[in-house]
Design a protein around this motif. Structure first.
Motif, short mmCIF file in Angstrom:
data_model
loop_
_atom_site.label_atom_id
_atom_site.label_comp_id
_atom_site.label_asym_id
_atom_site.label_seq_id
_atom_site.Cartn_x
_atom_site.Cartn_y
_atom_site.Cartn_z
N ASP A 36 -6.83 8.32 -9.24
CA ASP A 36 -7.60 7.42 -10.08
C ASP A 36 -8.37 6.49 -9.15
N GLN A 37 -8.97 5.44 -9.66
CA GLN A 37 -9.81 4.58 -8.81
C GLN A 37 -9.02 3.78 -7.78
N ASP A 38 -7.71 3.61 -8.01
CA ASP A 38 -6.90 2.77 -7.13
C ASP A 38 -5.98 3.53 -6.18
N LYS A 39 -5.76 4.82 -6.45
CA LYS A 39 -4.81 5.57 -5.61
C LYS A 39 -5.00 7.06 -5.77
N ALA A 40 -4.52 7.78 -4.77
CA ALA A 40 -4.41 9.24 -4.82
C ALA A 40 -3.00 9.58 -4.38
N ILE A 41 -2.40 10.55 -5.05
CA ILE A 41 -1.05 10.99 -4.69
C ILE A 41 -1.17 12.40 -4.15
N LEU A 42 -0.69 12.57 -2.91
CA LEU A 42 -0.80 13.84 -2.21
C LEU A 42 0.57 14.37 -1.83
N ASP A 43 0.67 15.69 -1.70
CA ASP A 43 1.80 16.33 -1.02
C ASP A 43 1.30 16.69 0.37
N LEU A 44 1.99 16.21 1.39
CA LEU A 44 1.60 16.47 2.77
C LEU A 44 2.85 16.49 3.64
N ALA A 45 3.07 17.59 4.32
CA ALA A 45 4.17 17.72 5.28
C ALA A 45 5.52 17.39 4.65
N ASN A 46 5.78 17.99 3.49
CA ASN A 46 7.06 17.81 2.80
C ASN A 46 7.33 16.38 2.38
N GLN A 47 6.28 15.65 2.07
CA GLN A 47 6.43 14.26 1.66
C GLN A 47 5.32 13.89 0.69
N SER A 48 5.59 12.93 -0.15
CA SER A 48 4.57 12.39 -1.04
C SER A 48 3.84 11.27 -0.29
N VAL A 49 2.51 11.33 -0.31
CA VAL A 49 1.69 10.32 0.36
C VAL A 49 0.79 9.69 -0.68
N PHE A 50 0.84 8.38 -0.76
CA PHE A 50 -0.04 7.62 -1.66
C PHE A 50 -1.15 7.01 -0.81
N LEU A 51 -2.40 7.33 -1.14
CA LEU A 51 -3.54 6.65 -0.55
C LEU A 51 -3.88 5.52 -1.49
N VAL A 52 -3.73 4.29 -1.04
CA VAL A 52 -3.86 3.12 -1.90
C VAL A 52 -5.13 2.35 -1.53
N LYS A 53 -5.96 2.10 -2.53
CA LYS A 53 -7.20 1.34 -2.30
C LYS A 53 -6.84 -0.05 -1.78
N SER A 54 -7.42 -0.38 -0.63
CA SER A 54 -7.09 -1.63 0.05
C SER A 54 -8.38 -2.30 0.51
N LYS A 55 -8.23 -3.53 0.95
CA LYS A 55 -9.37 -4.24 1.53
C LYS A 55 -9.78 -3.58 2.83
N GLU A 56 -11.02 -3.79 3.23
CA GLU A 56 -11.50 -3.21 4.49
C GLU A 56 -10.67 -3.72 5.66
N ASN A 57 -10.60 -2.90 6.68
CA ASN A 57 -9.90 -3.21 7.93
C ASN A 57 -8.39 -3.32 7.79
N GLN A 58 -7.84 -2.77 6.73
CA GLN A 58 -6.38 -2.67 6.58
C GLN A 58 -5.96 -1.30 7.08
N THR A 59 -4.94 -1.23 7.91
CA THR A 59 -4.40 0.05 8.35
C THR A 59 -2.88 -0.04 8.37
N SER A 60 -2.27 1.10 8.54
CA SER A 60 -0.81 1.14 8.68
C SER A 60 -0.39 0.96 10.14
N ASN A 61 -1.33 0.73 11.03
CA ASN A 61 -1.05 0.56 12.45
C ASN A 61 -0.43 -0.81 12.73
N PHE A 62 0.17 -0.94 13.89
CA PHE A 62 0.69 -2.23 14.33
C PHE A 62 0.48 -2.36 15.83
N VAL A 63 0.56 -3.57 16.35
CA VAL A 63 0.37 -3.84 17.77
C VAL A 63 1.74 -4.10 18.40
#
Length: 138
Positions: A36-63
């Motif tokens: 839908d407009q806010d998320k996509a639900i995927l099957d990838l590598a034996n796991q459920s992955v949610f792509l969630v609409k977020s603000k720009e420059n947001q990532t799952s990375n860390f320093v």
């Protein structure tokens, strides 16, 4: 003893859900289950992955403590040959990938990124429990 069995879902921030879902399906072979407009639900590598609409420059990375931006998720492939094939396939698909690395432990790795700059790792070693459960041999 914990009764946690597995990680069921990973949430990944994206700016454009439709474009990102298409990228994951076409580049990584994910299966799109819902969108839908806010998320996509995927099957990838034996796991459920949610792509969630977020603000720009947001990532799952860390320093890390050495000021290096790191990934938070590692995919596993079955052996060095599979890692090298995956690396080449990603390059052919014009995915941003780093070099294959020797990090001083078993196997080899490389890092790749999605459209939003989320970094992921690929490792040439399947975990022994996964191999055992799914009867995978080298």
């Amino acid at each position: 003893m914990s009764e946690l069995i597995r990680v069921g879902t990973t949430y990944i921030p994206v700016v454009n859900v439709e474009r990102s879902a298409e990228w994951y399906v076409n580049k990584l072979g994910a299966k799109l289950n819902y969108q839908d407009q806010d998320k996509a639900i995927l099957d990838l590598a034996n796991q459920s992955v949610f792509l969630v609409k977020s603000k720009e420059n947001q990532t799952s990375n860390f320093v890390d403590v050495y000021d290096e931006e790191r990934f938070s998720l590692t995919f596993e492939v079955n052996g060095l040959d599979a890692l090298e094939r995956t690396h080449k396939d990603f390059i052919d698909k014009e995915i941003y990938v780093g070099e294959i690395e020797n990090r001083g432990h078993a196997g080899r790795n490389f890092v790749f990124s999605d459209l939003d700059g989320n970094k992921f790792d690929v490792w040439s070693e399947l975990s022994p429990s996964f191999k055992e459960k799914f009867f995978i041999s080298k």
